[in-house]
Structure formats: structure tokens, C-alpha cells
Design a protein around this motif. Structure first.
Motif, PDB file in Angstrom:
ATOM      1  N   UNK A   1     -56.577  70.711-101.699  1.00 17.49           N
ATOM      2  CA  UNK A   1     -57.796  71.304-102.249  1.00 17.49           C
ATOM      3  C   UNK A   1     -58.949  71.206-101.260  1.00 17.49           C
ATOM      4  N   UNK A   2     -59.049  70.056-100.604  1.00 17.45           N
ATOM      5  CA  UNK A   2     -60.128  69.898 -99.617  1.00 17.45           C
ATOM      6  C   UNK A   2     -59.907  70.854 -98.452  1.00 17.45           C
ATOM      7  N   UNK A   3     -58.642  70.958 -98.022  1.00 21.45           N
ATOM      8  CA  UNK A   3     -58.343  71.872 -96.909  1.00 21.45           C
ATOM      9  C   UNK A   3     -58.688  73.309 -97.280  1.00 21.45           C
ATOM     10  N   UNK A   4     -58.430  73.658 -98.549  1.00 26.66           N
ATOM     11  CA  UNK A   4     -58.720  75.027 -98.998  1.00 26.66           C
ATOM     12  C   UNK A   4     -60.201  75.336 -98.932  1.00 26.66           C
ATOM     13  N   UNK A   5     -61.032  74.309 -99.161  1.00 31.22           N
ATOM     14  CA  UNK A   5     -62.486  74.533 -99.098  1.00 31.22           C
ATOM     15  C   UNK A   5     -62.921  74.927 -97.693  1.00 31.22           C
ATOM     16  N   UNK A   6     -62.125  74.529 -96.711  1.00 31.12           N
ATOM     17  CA  UNK A   6     -62.488  74.843 -95.328  1.00 31.12           C
ATOM     18  C   UNK A   6     -61.645  75.997 -94.778  1.00 31.12           C
ATOM     19  N   UNK A   7     -61.110  76.798 -95.671  1.00 30.78           N
ATOM     20  CA  UNK A   7     -60.410  78.015 -95.261  1.00 30.78           C
ATOM     21  C   UNK A   7     -58.927  77.853 -95.022  1.00 30.78           C
ATOM     22  N   UNK A   8     -58.411  76.625 -95.177  1.00 27.55           N
ATOM     23  CA  UNK A   8     -56.982  76.402 -94.930  1.00 27.55           C
ATOM     24  C   UNK A   8     -56.257  76.584 -96.251  1.00 27.55           C
ATOM     25  N   UNK A   9     -55.978  77.809 -96.588  1.00 29.86           N
ATOM     26  CA  UNK A   9     -55.322  78.148 -97.845  1.00 29.86           C
ATOM     27  C   UNK A   9     -54.600  79.479 -97.644  1.00 29.86           C
ATOM     28  N   UNK A  10     -53.633  79.761 -98.516  1.00 26.95           N
ATOM     29  CA  UNK A  10     -52.951  81.046 -98.390  1.00 26.95           C
ATOM     30  C   UNK A  10     -53.920  82.202 -98.574  1.00 26.95           C
ATOM     31  N   UNK A  11     -54.054  82.981 -97.549  1.00 29.14           N
ATOM     32  CA  UNK A  11     -54.980  84.097 -97.604  1.00 29.14           C
ATOM     33  C   UNK A  11     -54.476  85.199 -96.695  1.00 29.14           C
ATOM     34  N   UNK A  12     -54.848  86.428 -97.036  1.00 30.69           N
ATOM     35  CA  UNK A  12     -54.314  87.574 -96.305  1.00 30.69           C
ATOM     36  C   UNK A  12     -54.947  87.696 -94.922  1.00 30.69           C
ATOM     37  N   UNK A  13     -56.227  87.540 -94.850  1.00 28.29           N
ATOM     38  CA  UNK A  13     -56.910  87.654 -93.564  1.00 28.29           C
ATOM     39  C   UNK A  13     -57.986  86.591 -93.519  1.00 28.29           C
ATOM     40  N   UNK A  14     -57.692  85.529 -92.821  1.00 35.37           N
ATOM     41  CA  UNK A  14     -58.640  84.418 -92.806  1.00 35.37           C
ATOM     42  C   UNK A  14     -59.526  84.535 -91.582  1.00 35.37           C
ATOM     43  N   UNK A  15     -60.754  84.820 -91.807  1.00 32.92           N
ATOM     44  CA  UNK A  15     -61.683  84.946 -90.689  1.00 32.92           C
ATOM     45  C   UNK A  15     -62.354  83.622 -90.371  1.00 32.92           C
TER      46      UNK A  15
ATOM     47  N   UNK B   1     -61.770  79.440 -90.467  1.00 28.45           N
ATOM     48  CA  UNK B   1     -61.029  78.199 -90.692  1.00 28.45           C
ATOM     49  C   UNK B   1     -61.737  77.106 -89.895  1.00 28.45           C
ATOM     50  N   UNK B   2     -62.140  76.060 -90.589  1.00 28.14           N
ATOM     51  CA  UNK B   2     -62.840  74.960 -89.932  1.00 28.14           C
ATOM     52  C   UNK B   2     -61.929  73.733 -89.962  1.00 28.14           C
ATOM     53  N   UNK B   3     -61.131  73.577 -88.922  1.00 29.29           N
ATOM     54  CA  UNK B   3     -60.196  72.453 -88.873  1.00 29.29           C
ATOM     55  C   UNK B   3     -60.937  71.122 -88.759  1.00 29.29           C
ATOM     56  N   UNK B   4     -61.967  71.087 -87.917  1.00 29.50           N
ATOM     57  CA  UNK B   4     -62.702  69.832 -87.721  1.00 29.50           C
ATOM     58  C   UNK B   4     -63.370  69.390 -89.027  1.00 29.50           C
ATOM     59  N   UNK B   5     -63.970  70.361 -89.711  1.00 32.19           N
ATOM     60  CA  UNK B   5     -64.630  70.031 -90.975  1.00 32.19           C
ATOM     61  C   UNK B   5     -63.635  69.540 -92.007  1.00 32.19           C
ATOM     62  N   UNK B   6     -62.470  70.196 -92.069  1.00 31.77           N
ATOM     63  CA  UNK B   6     -61.444  69.784 -93.028  1.00 31.77           C
ATOM     64  C   UNK B   6     -60.939  68.386 -92.709  1.00 31.77           C
TER      65      UNK B   6
ATOM     66  N   UNK C   1     -60.516  62.805 -94.312  1.00 35.76           N
ATOM     67  CA  UNK C   1     -60.578  61.381 -93.938  1.00 35.76           C
ATOM     68  C   UNK C   1     -61.638  60.653 -94.755  1.00 35.76           C
ATOM     69  N   UNK C   2     -62.698  61.360 -95.097  1.00 37.90           N
ATOM     70  CA  UNK C   2     -63.757  60.750 -95.890  1.00 37.90           C
ATOM     71  C   UNK C   2     -63.296  60.539 -97.335  1.00 37.90           C
ATOM     72  N   UNK C   3     -62.551  61.523 -97.843  1.00 36.64           N
ATOM     73  CA  UNK C   3     -62.112  61.432 -99.238  1.00 36.64           C
ATOM     74  C   UNK C   3     -60.922  60.492 -99.407  1.00 36.64           C
ATOM     75  N   UNK C   4     -60.129  60.330 -98.358  1.00 31.81           N
ATOM     76  CA  UNK C   4     -58.935  59.491 -98.454  1.00 31.81           C
ATOM     77  C   UNK C   4     -59.051  58.330 -97.470  1.00 31.81           C
ATOM     78  N   UNK C   5     -59.532  57.210 -97.925  1.00 29.43           N
ATOM     79  CA  UNK C   5     -59.687  56.079 -96.994  1.00 29.43           C
ATOM     80  C   UNK C   5     -58.364  55.498 -96.508  1.00 29.43           C
ATOM     81  N   UNK C   6     -57.274  55.842 -97.183  1.00 20.42           N
ATOM     82  CA  UNK C   6     -55.968  55.329 -96.747  1.00 20.42           C
ATOM     83  C   UNK C   6     -55.425  56.069 -95.531  1.00 20.42           C
ATOM     84  N   UNK C   7     -56.113  57.124 -95.124  1.00 17.84           N
ATOM     85  CA  UNK C   7     -55.644  57.894 -93.968  1.00 17.84           C
ATOM     86  C   UNK C   7     -56.467  57.537 -92.743  1.00 17.84           C
ATOM     87  N   UNK C   8     -55.793  57.520 -91.626  1.00 23.31           N
ATOM     88  CA  UNK C   8     -56.506  57.264 -90.374  1.00 23.31           C
ATOM     89  C   UNK C   8     -56.500  58.477 -89.458  1.00 23.31           C
ATOM     90  N   UNK C   9     -55.619  59.439 -89.740  1.00 19.76           N
ATOM     91  CA  UNK C   9     -55.568  60.645 -88.902  1.00 19.76           C
ATOM     92  C   UNK C   9     -54.996  61.790 -89.721  1.00 19.76           C
TER      93      UNK C   9
END
Lengths: 93, 385
Positions: free
Chosen positions: B122-136, B138-143, B148-156
Motif C-alpha cells: 500500500x505504501x509503495x502504491x502511494x508512490x506510484x509502484x502499483x499495477x498501472x497501464x502507463x506510469x509516468x 514512480x518515486x522509488x526513493x520516497x517509497x 522504512x519509516x513505517x516498518x521499523x523491523x526493516x533495515x533495507x
């Protein structure tokens, strides 16, 4: 004619060129391969070696070889080819 | 009238052709490249002037035919004749333009305990990483930052794009164990002389080229930091590093000038032994001999059997020269010293000293080796506070 002479006098006063009034044909010959005719009154005869253009005061006879009317509209005629002679005549032929 | 529809070449013949051209010029039609060939006149005009030209030609009693079309008219005619090919090319181009920017599937590459995969998607989808026909967009860094902010158990978190599929890979954060088991110092495990110190974690305590005794702290787990206001603060950690030092191992041997060797008397007995797992069986002969001193000689094994010969020997004494005694003592002393060297240690230097003893030759053999001096020692309870 009186009207024309009046217009010419006015043009002389204001130093307006004669071709601007449309009563004189303006011919620009570039070498012997390009001839531009402005203020013409129509094409009377055209062949690859002879062109006759009607002018306000007569007929312009152009003879040459392989002559082509590159532009033809009511303002100008552009003839390209090998132009040999230009002559003004009162008669079409 | 638009001039974008293209031009065409016409052939005029019969009737008043000069009048046709004059009337056309009077009507405002641009004629160009008028040429006479084989009794016909050819001229180039715009496509949209054709209806007017047709009317003028009727008035002048001449005919004209369109010989060649240019511009959009030509394109239109070609379009009709190559419709399928053009459609296929356009479709391919559109596909090539759209598909690299399209996402059909987004999935998690792995699962991590304590991390909600749906929330990550869901968080990835907010930054454009979701199934879409033409994605203009996508913010990978933001996602990455948001996940990482929402899931403290992740380090990367990483995103791997394969065609139209994006895989989200996650790495679990391994919590640093801060209990006493991992806090401690590197101490000297034996006496030595420090030659090299490499600190991975902790603070170096011992100086280079200084002697240390067993138990001395070499790398401390307590790290002291000088703050900007010149105050000091410290924390404890697991000391980690390598301390290489010189350690000397000695071997001593004494050799008398009188040596005793064993000499065979010529008496012997032999027996044949069958080798069995756990116990050997004598097939022939006997091993019962009344020799005061003897040596055994085993023959080569054949079909699980071998010969054993018992040879009687007697002691024979003879005197050694000093040189022979020194060689023998040195050999024995060296063997004793090398026996003490730990496996993998690097021998740097060797030293031989003669020791004078009444009636014998003594040799002290010293070997200098470089080896790991440090060993990790856990902090005692309360040390880390």
C-alpha cells in the motif's frame, strides 16, 4: 488617359514609383535565365521557345529555349529557361 | 483555404489553353512549373484548386487530367494502399512506448516476520509502484523512505523491475544484542611483545612494541569520545580486533659426552600375525622371548598377514666429541621448542645458546614467533555500567 495622367502627376508629387500604380509592367531579367514580369495582363501565347505576355501597354514577346513558367498568378509570371530576346509590340503577333 | 492538403500535377490539352491559364490566375489560383511537352501543357496546382480549375477548363473548352499527387493527398493515397502495414508499425511503436512504462504486477520478493506485506504494498502504491497501464511517476526513493519509516523491523528495501513486474525485496533488521555476552575486551592470552594492532571495534589500550603480560587489556570495549564541548562520554561495546605479538618459546636439552647405543646380538625370533579387527592372531611362531632388551621389526603386510621379527640388542657405550654432543643437544632442544609453538604461528627468529654443565653439553634453543596475542574476554557483570 486624362485619369492616368492625373494619377501620374500625383505619383510624381509624392515620388511614388510608376509600377506601384499598376499601369506599367515591371520586368526583372536575371542574366538570361530568369525573367520576372509583374503587373501583367495575362498570358497570350506559350511555347517552349516563345512566350507572349499581355502588358498594360502592349505585348511582351519573349523568345528563347526550354522556357518554363515557374510561377504564374495574377501578380507575376516567372519564366525560367534560356532567354534570347525581349521585345515590346503593339500587336499580339 | 488551407495549402496543407498538397499539390498535384495536371496535364492540360485542347481548347484555349492560354485563356485557361489566364482565367485561373485571375481566379487567384497559383500555377507553377508550366511546361509544354509533346503538345500538352503541364502545370502544378494545389489540390483544393482543382474544382475551380475544372470549372474554368469547361469555360475555356479544354481538358485537364491529374497526373501526380503530392503532399497530404499522396499520403492519403498511400495510407489506403498500405493501411495494414502502417497500422502494425504504429501499434508496435505505441506498444514500445507504453509497455516500458507500464506495471502489471507488484509483488513482495520475500516476507519478513513482523512486517505486514499488504501495508508495504500500500505504501509503495502511494508512490506510484502499483499495477498501472502507463506510469509516468514512480518515486522509488520516497517509497523506500516511507516503508522504512513505517516498518521499523526493516533495515533495507529495494525495488527490482523486470519488464512489467516490480519485486519489492526487504531485509530484516537484526537487533544488536546489548546484553553482557557481547560486551568485553580483547586481553592478552600469554606474555608477549606487541608488534601489530588492528582495531575493528573498541579502543586500543596497548602501545606498539611494548611488552604485555597475560591478562593485560589490549583493546578495550569501553570507548571514550571527546565531545564538542571538550567533555568526555563513553559507551561499552564488544571489542573486536587483531593484536599480533612476538612470543618466545624455549627448549633445553643436555647431552653427555658418553653415549649409549643399542647393538644387535644376532639372536632373533619371528612369528606370522593375522591382522584382525580388535585383536591380532599369531598363525606361526611365538612372541615369547627371554631377551633383556630387544627391538621389533615388522615386515610388509600381505593378505592381512605380516611377519614380526624380534631382535635382541645390548647396550654399547662410546664417547662423543663436543661437536657431536652439541649437534645432538641442539637437535633435541629445537624439537622441544618447536613442539610448544601453536599451529599457524610464524617463526621469525631462532637463537641457540650453549649452557655449560659438568660432564655434559647443554643447549637452550629459543624460537621467536609472531602469533595472535589477543583473546576476547567477556565483561564481568557490572563492568559495562
Amino acid at each position: 488617359m486624362e485619369n492616368n495622367s492625373f494619377v501620374r502627376k500625383v505619383n510624381n508629387i509624392f515620388d511614388i514609383p510608376a509600377e506601384a500604380e499598376g499601369l506599367e509592367v515591371r520586368i526583372v531579367l536575371l542574366g538570361n535565365h530568369s525573367l520576372r514580369i509583374e503587373n501583367h495582363k495575362g498570358l497570350r501565347c506559350y511555347d517552349i521557345d516563345k512566350v507572349v505576355v499581355q502588358c498594360p501597354k502592349g505585348f511582351l514577346h519573349i523568345s528563347g529555349e526550354n522556357m518554363l513558367l515557374t510561377v504564374f498568378n495574377r501578380e507575376e509570371i516567372l519564366i525560367e529557361g534560356s532567354i534570347e530576346t525581349l521585345s515590346f509590340k503593339k500587336e499580339e503577333v | 483555404m488551407s495549402r496543407f492538403s498538397g499539390g498535384c500535377k495536371i496535364e492540360v490539352h485542347e481548347g484555349n489553353i492560354a485563356g485557361f491559364f489566364n482565367k485561373a490566375a485571375e481566379a487567384g489560383i497559383d500555377l507553377s512549373h508550366i511546361k509544354r511537352e509533346d503538345g500538352s501543357f503541364f502545370a502544378e496546382v494545389y489540390i483544393e484548386d482543382l474544382p475551380l480549375l475544372r470549372r474554368i477548363s469547361e469555360e475555356c473548352g479544354c481538358f485537364f487530367t491529374v497526373k501526380d499527387e503530392r503532399g497530404l493527398a499522396r499520403v492519403r493515397r498511400r495510407w489506403h494502399s498500405h493501411k495494414l502495414v502502417i497500422c502494425a508499425v504504429v501499434l508496435i511503436l505505441v506498444t514500445l512506448a507504453i509497455f516500458p512504462n507500464s506495471i502489471i504486477q507488484v509483488e513482495l520478493g520475500n516476507s519478513v516476520d513482523g512486517v505486514d506485506g499488504d501495508e508495504v504494498l500500500a505504501i509503495a502504491a502511494e508512490y506510484g509502484i502499483k499495477p498501472t497501464f502507463f506510469s509516468s511517476f514512480i518515486d522509488y526513493d520516497g517509497a523506500t523512505a516511507a516503508i522504512l519509516k513505517a516498518e521499523p523491523n526493516l533495515t533495507w528495501v529495494g525495488f527490482q523491475k523486470n519488464g512489467v513486474k516490480i519485486t519489492i525485496n526487504m531485509v530484516e533488521r537484526i537487533a544488536k544484542n546489548s546484553d553482557n555476552d557481547t560486551i568485553g575486551d580483547i586481553v592478552a592470552k600469554k606474555d608477549g611483545f606487541v608488534r601489530q594492532v588492528l582495531v575493528y571495534r573498541g579502543q586500543q589500550v596497548v602501545a606498539l612494541n611494548t611488552p604485555v603480560k597475560k591478562g593485560d587489556v589490549l583493546i578495550s570495549g569501553r570507548v571514550t569520545i571527546l565531545n564538542r564541548d571538550n567533555s568526555e562520554s563513553s559507551f561499552v561495546t564488544e571489542a573486536e580486533g587483531t593484536v599480533v605479538g612476538s612470543v618466545w618459546y624455549n627448549g633445553e636439552s643436555y647431552c653427555s659426552f658418553v653415549a649409549v647405543n643399542k647393538e644387535e646380538t644376532g639372536r632373533s625370533c619371528a612369528y606370522l600375525v593375522l591382522e584382525k579387527p580388535g585383536d591380532d592372531v599369531i598363525l606361526w611362531g611365538t612372541d615369547k622371548c627371554d631377551y633383556a632388551d630387544f627391538v621389533l621389526e615388522e615386515g610388509e603386510s600381505l593378505l592381512n598377514c605380516h611377519w614380526v621379527t624380534i631382535k635382541e640388542v645390548r647396550p654399547v657405550t662410546h664417547e662423543l666429541t663436543k661437536k657431536e654432543a652439541v649437534i645432538k643437544a641442539t637437535r633435541d632442544a629445537k624439537a622441544e621448542a618447536l613442539k610448544k609453538i601453536p599451529k599457524g604461528a610464524e617463526v621469525k627468529n631462532e637463537k641457540v645458546e650453549e649452557v655449560n654443565v659438568n660432564g655434559a653439553i647443554g643447549v637452550k634453543y629459543t624460537v621467536e614467533v609472531q602469533e595472535e596475542l589477543g583473546v576476547f574476554k567477556k565483561a564481568q557483570t557490572g563492568d559495562e555500567s
